[in-house]
Enzyme design. Structure first.
Site, PDB file in Angstrom:
ATOM      1  N   ARG A   1      -8.333 -12.723  -7.307  1.00 29.65           N
ATOM      2  CA  ARG A   1      -8.960 -13.749  -6.467  1.00 29.65           C
ATOM      3  C   ARG A   1      -9.480 -14.931  -7.288  1.00 29.65           C
ATOM      4  NH1 ARG A   1      -7.030 -10.758  -3.111  1.00 29.65           N
ATOM      5  NH2 ARG A   1      -7.878 -10.389  -1.023  1.00 29.65           N
TER       6      ARG A   1
ATOM      7  N   SER B   1     -12.578 -11.563   3.615  1.00 29.48           N
ATOM      8  CA  SER B   1     -13.540 -10.898   2.716  1.00 29.48           C
ATOM      9  C   SER B   1     -14.554 -11.913   2.213  1.00 29.48           C
ATOM     10  CB  SER B   1     -12.828 -10.319   1.497  1.00 29.48           C
ATOM     11  OG  SER B   1     -11.857  -9.400   1.895  1.00 29.48           O
TER      12      SER B   1
ATOM     13  N   GLU C   1     -16.843 -14.376  -2.569  1.00 29.19           N
ATOM     14  CA  GLU C   1     -15.463 -14.846  -2.662  1.00 29.19           C
ATOM     15  C   GLU C   1     -15.286 -16.185  -1.939  1.00 29.19           C
ATOM     16  OE1 GLU C   1     -11.427 -14.835  -1.503  1.00 29.19           O
ATOM     17  OE2 GLU C   1     -12.004 -12.867  -0.742  1.00 29.19           O
TER      18      GLU C   1
HETATM   19  N1  EPU Z   1     -13.783   1.002   3.110  1.00 28.13           N
HETATM   20  C1  EPU Z   1     -14.937   1.627   3.522  1.00 28.13           C
HETATM   21  N2  EPU Z   1     -15.436   1.283   4.739  1.00 28.13           N
HETATM   22  C2  EPU Z   1     -14.833   0.388   5.534  1.00 28.13           C
HETATM   23  C3  EPU Z   1     -13.656  -0.259   5.109  1.00 28.13           C
HETATM   24  C4  EPU Z   1     -13.141   0.063   3.870  1.00 28.13           C
HETATM   25  O1  EPU Z   1     -15.512   2.462   2.828  1.00 28.13           O
HETATM   26  O2  EPU Z   1     -15.357   0.146   6.619  1.00 28.13           O
HETATM   27  C5  EPU Z   1     -13.241   1.379   1.799  1.00 28.13           C
HETATM   28  C6  EPU Z   1     -12.245   2.514   1.931  1.00 28.13           C
HETATM   29  O3  EPU Z   1     -12.394   3.363   0.827  1.00 28.13           O
HETATM   30  C7  EPU Z   1     -10.904   1.794   1.844  1.00 28.13           C
HETATM   31  C8  EPU Z   1     -11.247   0.701   0.862  1.00 28.13           C
HETATM   32  O4  EPU Z   1     -12.567   0.297   1.221  1.00 28.13           O
HETATM   33  O5  EPU Z   1      -9.896   2.622   1.357  1.00 28.13           O
HETATM   34  C9  EPU Z   1     -10.303  -0.478   0.857  1.00 28.13           C
HETATM   35  O6  EPU Z   1     -10.307  -1.091   2.129  1.00 28.13           O
HETATM   36  P1  EPU Z   1      -9.161  -2.119   2.537  1.00 28.13           P
HETATM   37  O7  EPU Z   1      -7.843  -1.512   2.391  1.00 28.13           O
HETATM   38  O8  EPU Z   1      -9.528  -2.689   3.886  1.00 28.13           O
HETATM   39  O9  EPU Z   1      -9.225  -3.255   1.419  1.00 28.13           O
HETATM   40  P2  EPU Z   1     -10.435  -4.017   0.690  1.00 28.13           P
HETATM   41  O10 EPU Z   1     -10.403  -3.661  -0.741  1.00 28.13           O
HETATM   42  O11 EPU Z   1     -11.718  -3.817   1.408  1.00 28.13           O
HETATM   43  C10 EPU Z   1      -8.912  -6.034   0.012  1.00 28.13           C
HETATM   44  C11 EPU Z   1      -8.909  -7.522   0.130  1.00 28.13           C
HETATM   45  C12 EPU Z   1      -8.478  -7.938   1.544  1.00 28.13           C
HETATM   46  C13 EPU Z   1      -7.100  -7.359   1.831  1.00 28.13           C
HETATM   47  C14 EPU Z   1      -7.176  -5.826   1.667  1.00 28.13           C
HETATM   48  C15 EPU Z   1      -5.845  -5.144   1.844  1.00 28.13           C
HETATM   49  C16 EPU Z   1     -10.606  -8.284  -1.451  1.00 28.13           C
HETATM   50  C17 EPU Z   1     -11.932  -8.922  -1.631  1.00 28.13           C
HETATM   51  N3  EPU Z   1     -10.227  -8.060  -0.180  1.00 28.13           N
HETATM   52  O12 EPU Z   1      -9.954  -5.547   0.867  1.00 28.13           O
HETATM   53  O13 EPU Z   1      -8.362  -9.355   1.555  1.00 28.13           O
HETATM   54  O14 EPU Z   1      -6.667  -7.690   3.138  1.00 28.13           O
HETATM   55  O15 EPU Z   1      -7.644  -5.501   0.328  1.00 28.13           O
HETATM   56  O16 EPU Z   1      -5.041  -5.346   0.735  1.00 28.13           O
HETATM   57  O17 EPU Z   1      -9.926  -7.990  -2.425  1.00 28.13           O
HETATM   58  C18 EPU Z   1      -9.471 -11.405   2.040  1.00 28.13           C
HETATM   59  O18 EPU Z   1      -9.425 -11.653   0.833  1.00 28.13           O
HETATM   60  O19 EPU Z   1      -9.961 -12.218   2.862  1.00 28.13           O
HETATM   61  C19 EPU Z   1      -8.990 -10.113   2.524  1.00 28.13           C
HETATM   62  C20 EPU Z   1      -9.147  -9.738   3.789  1.00 28.13           C
END
Ligand code: EPU
Length: 334
Positions: A161, A234, A330
């Site tokens: 990012r 995010s 972010e």
């Molecule tokens: N999780 C929780 N609770 C929740 C949701 C998620 O504990 O309510 C934990 C779970 O362990 C889950 C993990 O978070 O496995 C990862 O969640 P998710 O797959 O939704 O991905 P993220 O790491 O939270 C990142 C990006 C998103 C992108 C997703 C999917 C960043 C800051 N965000 O989120 O990007 O869509 O991966 O690849 O890296 C954005 O940048 O605007 C964005 C939405």
């Protein structure tokens, strides 16, 4: 034409109703150079799709809305096609264009809000793919010396990012050139959620359209649509910590999820930290924390940007108190 006192509500995905003292829409590189010459040292904000920004007050300067359109083929051989898109193209429309023309590489980045020109700024990424994986170059205008230069992948200094464009605000992206695949041999379906969804749909050898559909399904389930509910995706980055920190947290909270980056560094989902802190789904007066993805802050109606900003500070404080981890924002706060 420069307009006075313009509401920015429809130019930011948080739908924050602030005003710009002056506002101008730019449809070509020539118009951009002209306006930069005209405004000289005026305070200016170069705005793309407005999907990664939080306005906390009226903008006391000129907002320059980058709206240059156009997609064209640059080159192709039997394996790859090089495509150039201007900064003002909507990112998802560009993804759809590539899918229709059977060009692979950005299907995992389906439905990411914002414009093509913003994609390199934060090296957009989702479901196992980042822009840098298909990036070839981008045309960059430097508003300080009025020069235009082609930046290659090294020049852009892409990270998680991040990029040079986050550090150096004088650089304006005019267009982005990607190297895409003609055939389906670069499909990335390794991200957990994608695999599960493919099994559910009984798709064994997915093509790029299948991957895009699956990504769209997951996103629609988990993330609020900015067309319907104000948000900027995010709000925080996922923090990177050392192994000792993971062990320390694990003593108090079981089953902390993490991804190993290298021998020393591990990435923890900030969404998990926020959920453990009991903040998931919390609603305040017109704004709050999303109920299925707590990394996303929401404007339910007419919230003030400043209130959402204050909420983000409170979240940071609480996370620091519990986990001794500093969350990094972010979204750009203006
Ligand atoms: N999780 C929780 N609770 C929740 C949701 C998620 O504990 O309510 C934990 C779970 O362990 C889950 C993990 O978070 O496995 C990862 O969640 P998710 O797959 O939704 O991905 P993220 O790491 O939270 C990142 C990006 C998103 C992108 C997703 C999917 C960043 C800051 N965000 O989120 O990007 O869509 O991966 O690849 O890296 C954005 O940048 O605007 C964005 C939405």
């Amino acid at each position: 034409m420069i307009k006075q006192n313009v509401s920015l509500k429809k130019y930011n995905s948080f739908n924050i109703d602030v005003k710009a003292k002056e506002f101008v829409e730019i449809n070509s590189k020539e118009e951009l150079i002209h306006i930069v010459n005209v405004i000289k040292n005026k305070k200016a904000l170069f705005l793309g799709g407005g999907s990664n920004i939080l306005f906390t007050k009226d903008f006391d300067g000129i907002v320059i809305h980058l709206n240059m359109k156009g997609i064209k083929y640059e080159n192709s051989n039997s394996e790859n096609t090089i495509v150039k898109a201007n900064a003002g193209e909507n990112w998802n429309k560009f993804v759809e264009f590539c899918l229709e023309n059977n060009l692979g590489g950005i299907e995992n980045l389906s439905l990411i809000p914002g414009n093509v020109g913003s994609a390199p700024v934060q090296n957009i990424g989702a479901y196992g793919v980042e822009l840098k994986d298909v990036f070839l170059s981008c045309e960059v205008f430097n508003k300080d010396d009025l020069s235009t230069k082609e930046y290659n992948i090294k020049d852009c200094k892409f990270g998680y990012r991040s990029s040079i464009f986050k550090e150096n605000k004088s650089l304006i992206i005019l267009s982005v050139t990607l190297k895409l695949k003609n055939k389906n041999h670069n499909i990335n379906s390794s991200y957990g959620g994608i695999k599960e969804e493919l099994i559910k749909l009984n798709i064994k050898t997915p093509n790029i359209k299948d991957i895009s559909n699956v990504v769209c399904n997951i996103r629609k389930r988990k993330l609020p649509d900015p067309e319907e509910i104000g948000n900027a995706g995010s709000f925080f980055k996922n923090p990177v910590v050392k192994k000792e920190k993971i062990d320390w947290i694990n003593e108090k909270f079981n089953n902390i999820p993490f991804y190993k980056i290298d021998e020393e560094n591990y990435k923890i989902p900030a969404a998990w930290l926020i959920e453990q802190a009991g903040l998931k789904g919390k609603e305040f007066n017109g704004f709050g924390i999303h109920k299925s993805q707590p990394l996303v802050l929401i404007n339910y109606g007419d919230a003030k940007g400043h209130d959402i900003y204050k909420l983000s500070l409170t979240i940071k404080e609480i996370i620091f108190k519990i986990f001794k981890i500093e969350l990094e924002t972010e979204v750009n706060i203006i």
